[in-house]
Design an enzyme around this catalytic site. Structure first.
Site, short mmCIF file in Angstrom:
data_model
loop_
_atom_site.label_atom_id
_atom_site.label_comp_id
_atom_site.label_asym_id
_atom_site.label_seq_id
_atom_site.Cartn_x
_atom_site.Cartn_y
_atom_site.Cartn_z
CE1 TYR A 45 62.27 50.79 10.75
CE2 TYR A 45 60.73 51.29 12.10
CZ TYR A 45 62.14 51.84 11.99
OH TYR A 45 62.50 52.98 11.64
CE LYS B 262 75.55 44.66 3.22
NZ LYS B 262 76.95 45.27 2.33
CG ASP C 285 77.55 49.05 2.03
OD1 ASP C 285 76.79 48.80 1.05
OD2 ASP C 285 78.24 47.76 1.91
CG ASP D 169 64.59 55.22 10.90
OD1 ASP D 169 63.73 56.32 11.06
OD2 ASP D 169 65.02 54.49 11.36
CG ASP E 266 67.27 60.76 11.12
OD1 ASP E 266 66.03 60.82 10.58
OD2 ASP E 266 68.01 60.12 12.48
C1 IPM Z 1 60.46 57.57 11.81
C2 IPM Z 1 61.13 57.75 13.10
C3 IPM Z 1 60.38 56.65 13.70
C4 IPM Z 1 60.60 55.60 12.37
C5 IPM Z 1 60.27 56.11 14.57
C6 IPM Z 1 59.72 57.46 16.08
C7 IPM Z 1 59.62 54.81 14.98
O1 IPM Z 1 62.47 57.75 13.55
O2 IPM Z 1 59.45 58.67 11.48
O3 IPM Z 1 61.75 57.71 10.55
O4 IPM Z 1 61.64 54.87 12.83
O5 IPM Z 1 60.40 54.84 11.72
MN MN Z 2 63.23 58.00 11.49
#
Ligand code: IPM
Ligand code: MN
Length: 353
Positions: free
Chosen positions: A142, A187, A219, A243, A247
């Site tokens: 990032y 990894k 993975d 990240d 999710d």
């Molecule tokens: C999160 C989001 C952010 C990230 C984006 C919006 C930049 O997806 O907080 O997980 O990738 O960190």
């Molecule tokens: Mn995210």
């Protein structure tokens, strides 16, 4: 206690869920006699439109002068579909994390017994799943060196020993407070940066003899999370892996709208839902405010206000039990409540308690 809160509603559904988070926080503070004040500040697409910067200096100042930030969401499709855009709302979020030194992102993945049927996984797999993902938040790809032209582009996944050590320490300490099990996700079979993570973690292990540590390739971790989510207690990983995995973790609970997070480090801590700005739902009063409201619980807990945090969590549980739910988690035949109505029900519950 005096609490000065910077409120950053951001974009899309952000302002709607933010209002509910603030209302809940106000109600709890009234009940416990805390003196809370809120100050709104711009960020994301809204800030780009109004002042040309997704994390304006003024917002940074307000955050720095506050005890905590209640953040909602940023992002707008206008920018997603335009690869040539010079500034993006997401840069505001990244700037906030970097400028406030928020290197540790704590993302709990919890299931709610009454929502297990909403999970895409079989109930017997998700029942009892309860783990925390600790995501490094200010390093890695990032923020590493980048290059981009029309034929070539790269991002650098750079980590220093100090960055790795301080986040692993957070991981070890969380494991200590929980079930004493830490999974370091990397990894290391391919990436040099991951080998540094693994080496540093192995060096730290003797300092935490009461924590059982295992190492898992990312993975494999992605697979294990859906095959046996109850395996995990505390997982610690770098920015990009965290990240993606969070999710994945968020849908295990049945809805992305349920999971809060805390970002902590050297500056003012930030409390925010893990979901995004859901622009399609903007203004429709259908977004689930629970992740934002649970972020308020994490905020109280950060300041060691345990009873306050618990009251928020109890109120959320009670709303779910009472079927006061937004459409995406409502049971068949149940009346769907809006963002405002769920928030109001929770505020009323808190006032009556
Ligand atoms: C999160 C989001 C952010 C990230 C984006 C919006 C930049 O997806 O907080 O997980 O990738 O960190
Ligand atoms: Mn995210």
């Amino acid at each position: 206690m005096d609490l000065k809160i910077a409120v950053l509603p951001g974009d899309g559904i952000g302002p709607e869920i933010s209002a509910q988070g603030v209302a809940v926080m106000r109600a709890v503070c009234e009940k416990f006699g805390h003196n809370v004040s809120f100050q709104d500040a711009l960020c994301g697409a809204t800030a780009i439109e109004q002042v040309g910067d997704p994390f304006p200096e003024e917002t940074f100042q307000i955050c720095q002068e506050s005890d905590a930030v209640l953040f909602s969401a940023v992002g707008d499709p206008k920018f997603d579909n335009d690869p040539t855009a010079k500034v993006r709302p997401e840069q505001g979020l990244l700037a906030m994390r970097k400028k406030l030194g928020l290197f540790a992102n704590i993302r709990p993945v919890q299931t709610f017994a009454c929502l297990v049927h909403k999970s895409p996984l079989k109930p017997e797999l998700v029942e009892g799943a309860d783990f925390i993902c600790i995501r490094e938040l200010t390093g890695g790809m990032y923020f590493g060196e980048k290059y981009e032209d029309s034929d070539k582009a790269y991002d650098t996944n750079m980590y220093t020993r100090n960055e790795v050590e301080r986040i692993l320490k957070v991981g070890f300490e969380y494991a200590r407070k929980r079930r004493h099990h830490l999974t370091v996700v990397d990894k290391a079979n391919v990436l040099a940066s991951s080998r540094l993570w693994r080496r540093v973690a192995q060096e730290m292990e003797p300092d935490f003899p009461d924590v059982r540590v295992d190492y898992m390739y990312v993975d494999n971790a992605a697979m294990r999370m859906i095959q046996e989510p109850t395996f995990f207690d505390v997982m610690v990983t770098e920015n990009t892996f965290g990240d993606i995995l969070t999710d994945e973790g968020s849908v295990i609970s049945g809805s992305m709208g349920l999971l809060p997070s805390a970002s902590t480090g050297t500056g003012t801590p930030v409390f925010e839902p893990i979901h995004g700005s859901w622009p399609q739902a903007k203004g429709k009063n259908i977004a689930n405010p629970l992740a934002q409201i649970l972020s308020v619980a994490m905020l109280f807990e950060y300041f060691d206000l345990k009873a306050e945090g618990k009251l928020v969590r109890d109120a959320v549980d009670a709303s779910l039990e009472a079927n006061v739910r937004t459409p995406e988690i409502q049971i068949a035949g149940g009346a769907a409540y809006g963002t405002k109505e769920v928030g109001k029900w929770i505020v009323d519950y808190i006032r009556k308690k």
